[in-house]
Design an enzyme around this catalytic site. Structure first.
Site, PDB file in Angstrom:
ATOM      1  N   SER A  61       0.849  -1.184   0.000  1.00 41.50           N
ATOM      2  CA  SER A  61       0.000   0.000   0.000  1.00 41.50           C
ATOM      3  C   SER A  61       0.891   1.241   0.000  1.00 41.50           C
ATOM      4  O   SER A  61       1.726   1.400   0.883  1.00 41.50           O
ATOM      5  CB  SER A  61      -0.874  -0.046   1.268  1.00 41.50           C
TER       6      SER A  61
ATOM      7  N   LYS B 243      -1.114  -0.851  -4.407  1.00 41.95           N
ATOM      8  CA  LYS B 243      -2.334  -0.110  -4.027  1.00 41.95           C
ATOM      9  C   LYS B 243      -1.924   1.334  -3.767  1.00 41.95           C
ATOM     10  O   LYS B 243      -0.999   1.596  -3.007  1.00 41.95           O
ATOM     11  CB  LYS B 243      -2.934  -0.752  -2.780  1.00 41.95           C
ATOM     12  N   LEU B 244      -2.620   2.242  -4.436  1.00 43.14           N
ATOM     13  CA  LEU B 244      -2.336   3.666  -4.243  1.00 43.14           C
ATOM     14  C   LEU B 244      -3.400   4.262  -3.344  1.00 43.14           C
ATOM     15  O   LEU B 244      -4.599   4.094  -3.579  1.00 43.14           O
ATOM     16  CB  LEU B 244      -2.361   4.409  -5.585  1.00 43.14           C
ATOM     17  N   LYS B 245      -2.970   5.003  -2.335  1.00 43.77           N
ATOM     18  CA  LYS B 245      -3.915   5.756  -1.518  1.00 43.77           C
ATOM     19  C   LYS B 245      -4.345   6.976  -2.328  1.00 43.77           C
ATOM     20  O   LYS B 245      -3.494   7.635  -2.954  1.00 43.77           O
ATOM     21  CB  LYS B 245      -3.226   6.203  -0.224  1.00 43.77           C
TER      22      LYS B 245
ATOM     23  N   ASP C  32      -7.232   3.075  -2.845  1.00 45.00           N
ATOM     24  CA  ASP C  32      -7.944   3.073  -1.557  1.00 45.00           C
ATOM     25  C   ASP C  32      -8.186   4.526  -1.150  1.00 45.00           C
ATOM     26  O   ASP C  32      -7.236   5.286  -0.957  1.00 45.00           O
ATOM     27  CB  ASP C  32      -7.099   2.356  -0.499  1.00 45.00           C
TER      28      ASP C  32
ATOM     29  N   ASN D 112     -10.098   5.462   1.583  1.00 45.42           N
ATOM     30  CA  ASN D 112     -10.393   5.619   3.019  1.00 45.42           C
ATOM     31  C   ASN D 112     -11.539   6.606   3.253  1.00 45.42           C
ATOM     32  O   ASN D 112     -11.429   7.557   4.032  1.00 45.42           O
ATOM     33  CB  ASN D 112      -9.150   6.040   3.811  1.00 45.42           C
TER      34      ASN D 112
ATOM     35  N   GLU E 133     -11.174   0.808  -3.240  1.00 44.65           N
ATOM     36  CA  GLU E 133     -11.469   0.424  -1.862  1.00 44.65           C
ATOM     37  C   GLU E 133     -12.087   1.599  -1.113  1.00 44.65           C
ATOM     38  O   GLU E 133     -11.580   2.716  -1.174  1.00 44.65           O
ATOM     39  CB  GLU E 133     -10.151  -0.014  -1.216  1.00 44.65           C
TER      40      GLU E 133
ATOM     41  N   ASP F 118     -13.826  -1.827   3.016  1.00 50.87           N
ATOM     42  CA  ASP F 118     -12.900  -2.040   4.129  1.00 50.87           C
ATOM     43  C   ASP F 118     -13.630  -1.563   5.397  1.00 50.87           C
ATOM     44  O   ASP F 118     -14.311  -2.341   6.080  1.00 50.87           O
ATOM     45  CB  ASP F 118     -11.596  -1.256   3.851  1.00 50.87           C
TER      46      ASP F 118
ATOM     47  N   LYS G 108      -9.903  -7.414   7.538  1.00 53.57           N
ATOM     48  CA  LYS G 108      -8.905  -7.116   8.571  1.00 53.57           C
ATOM     49  C   LYS G 108      -9.442  -7.725   9.860  1.00 53.57           C
ATOM     50  O   LYS G 108     -10.509  -7.305  10.337  1.00 53.57           O
ATOM     51  CB  LYS G 108      -8.737  -5.612   8.765  1.00 53.57           C
TER      52      LYS G 108
ATOM     53  N   GLY H 163      -4.235  -4.587   6.008  1.00 55.47           N
ATOM     54  CA  GLY H 163      -3.160  -4.392   6.989  1.00 55.47           C
ATOM     55  C   GLY H 163      -3.380  -3.134   7.800  1.00 55.47           C
ATOM     56  O   GLY H 163      -4.060  -2.202   7.349  1.00 55.47           O
TER      57      GLY H 163
HETATM   58  O1  SMG Z   1      -0.401  -2.567   6.783  1.00 54.69           O
HETATM   59  O2  SMG Z   1       0.515  -2.229   4.840  1.00 54.69           O
HETATM   60  C1  SMG Z   1      -0.282  -1.924   5.729  1.00 54.69           C
HETATM   61  C2  SMG Z   1      -1.159  -0.723   5.516  1.00 54.69           C
HETATM   62  C3  SMG Z   1      -2.243  -1.026   4.571  1.00 54.69           C
HETATM   63  O3  SMG Z   1      -3.296   0.817   3.526  1.00 54.69           O
HETATM   64  C4  SMG Z   1      -3.263   0.092   4.492  1.00 54.69           C
HETATM   65  N1  SMG Z   1      -4.099   0.197   5.529  1.00 54.69           N
HETATM   66  O4  SMG Z   1      -7.337   1.489   4.819  1.00 54.69           O
HETATM   67  O5  SMG Z   1      -6.412  -0.294   4.192  1.00 54.69           O
HETATM   68  C5  SMG Z   1      -6.364   0.749   4.820  1.00 54.69           C
HETATM   69  C6  SMG Z   1      -5.132   1.187   5.586  1.00 54.69           C
HETATM   70  C7  SMG Z   1      -5.477   1.470   7.018  1.00 54.69           C
HETATM   71  C8  SMG Z   1      -4.338   1.905   7.854  1.00 54.69           C
HETATM   72  S1  SMG Z   1      -3.716   3.409   7.355  1.00 54.69           S
HETATM   73  C9  SMG Z   1      -2.680   4.015   8.542  1.00 54.69           C
HETATM   74 MG    MG Z   2      -8.435   0.440   3.305  1.00 56.82          MG
END
Ligand code: SMG
Ligand code: MG
Length: 369
Positions: free
Chosen positions: A136, A162-164, A190, A192, A215, A240, A264, A292
């Protein structure tokens, strides 16, 4: 099988990240982690709580998890011992706090599996001995910086990127990564929960990039809105934050709110509920993958075992230790050919290194049963 617990240690550690990790809800530079250690007659069981230091990803945060564990969850465990299957029922009267509950249940499970000389993978039903890994990639200050980061991860062997994303950091960065690394790269995004349904037309612009999924585009409670959005996008929607239980997963599937689920264990209250969601999704032909929460080796060990279940057909955010920390609290998880091996030893199959733990511990308390 009954496990008799003599006490529980709540240990908080501060793990500096190798690089800041930025999402649509904030930046992490140090992972503030709550570890749970249950002590039984013959063994110890360890687990890590997914909660972050602030209630942004979810309503839980490290202080709240520590408090609810100490004040309500740990005292609710029966003094004469219990089987891991009873933990969920015993904690059920307390609403929410799933990450805290998950940590306690997982630590009990680790102790119980060590007693039974069985690994997490074998207990959960792992169907393979290694799992393919994605990574990510956080929001960056510039596109060239992003391209450099993605290039490094691909060179390390990660099989999916995966790109935020967030408003203002979406179509441009995705297009740049697609153009630079080609159509064969498994790519997903993703958000969020950073968008609303009124952004549907804008988000449909992502359809041109052949993404594996988007996501959690909308808010956590927007199950109905996600179903409406799904009708307007060709990119599959993965949930998620919205999926906190098997019941949520069932609702999302029947509403058509998602066609993929990020599982998760902490978010859903533990590995047993995570497995229920896996089973449900599999029966509906919905692919799942393991998410994660910037875990240390303790949480990663259990996640990698979960990710080996047969319905986990997409690579997860189960990256190698070096993607997060210079020094992990267990023997590091090292990527080999884009995969991590499922630990085979009893319980989690990894041992916390006490010298490393002592160095990063910021507080610890002991609760006798
Ligand atoms: O554990 O590699 C990891 C992070 C994966 O992007 C990740 N997690 O929304 O999926 C999600 C985020 C939540 C935690 S962001 C601090
Ligand atoms: Mg997520």
């Amino acid at each position: 099988m009954k496990t008799k617990i003599s006490g529980v240690e709540l240990r908080r550690i501060a793990m500096p990240l190798v690089a800041p990790f930025r999402t649509s809800f904030g930046v992490e530079t140090t992972r503030d982690v709550l570890l749970v250690r249950v002590v039984t007659t013959d063994h110890e069981g360890w687990a890590e709580c997914g909660a972050m230091s602030e209630p942004r990803y979810s309503s839980e945060y490290v202080d709240s998890a520590r408090h609810v564990l100490r004040r309500f969850l740990i005292p609710a465990l029966p003094k004469d011992g219990l089987d891991v299957h009873e933990v969920g029922r015993v904690l059920e009267p307390f609403t929410g706090h799933r990450m805290a509950k998950s940590a306690l249940q997982t630590a009990v499970l680790d102790a119980q599996l060590r007693d039974a000389d069985q690994s997490f993978g074998s207990y959960l039903g792992a169907a393979r001995d290694r799992v393919p890994c994605g990574v990510s990639v956080g929001i960056m200050d510039s596109v060239p910086e992003l391209l450099d980061a993605v290039e490094r991860y691909i060179a390390e062997g990660y099989v999916r990127i995966k790109l935020k994303i967030e408003p203002g950091w979406d179509l441009g960065p995705v297009r740049a990564v697609r153009e630079r690394f080609g159509d064969d790269l498994l790519l997903q995004v993703d958000a969020n929960a950073a968008y609303t349904l009124s952004d549907a037309q804008h988000l449909a612009g992502l359809d041109d990039f052949g993404l594996q999924l988007i996501e959690q585009p909308l808010a956590n409670d927007d199950m109905v809105q996600h179903a409406a959005l799904a009708k307007r996008l060709r990119t599959p929607i993965c949930l998620d934050e919205s999926i906190k239980s098997a019941a949520h997963a069932a609702a999302a599937i029947s509403l058509g709110a998602c066609s993929v689920i990020n599982i998760k264990p902490g978010r859903v209250g533990g590995y047993l509920e995570a497995r229920r969601i896996h089973d449900l999704a599999r029966a509906h032909g919905i692919p799942v993958w393991c998410g994660g929460m910037l875990e240390t080796g303790i949480g990663r060990a259990a996640n990698v075992a979960l990710a080996a279940l047969p319905g986990f057909t997409l690579p997860g955010d189960t990256s190698g230790s070096s993607r997060y920390f210079a020094t992990d609290v267990t023997k590091p998880f090292v990527l080999s050919d884009g995969h991590l091996e499922v630990p085979t030893g009893p319980g989690l199959g990894v041992e916390p290194r006490s010298d490393v733990l002592d160095e990063v511990t910021t507080s610890s308390e002991w609760i006798s049963m």
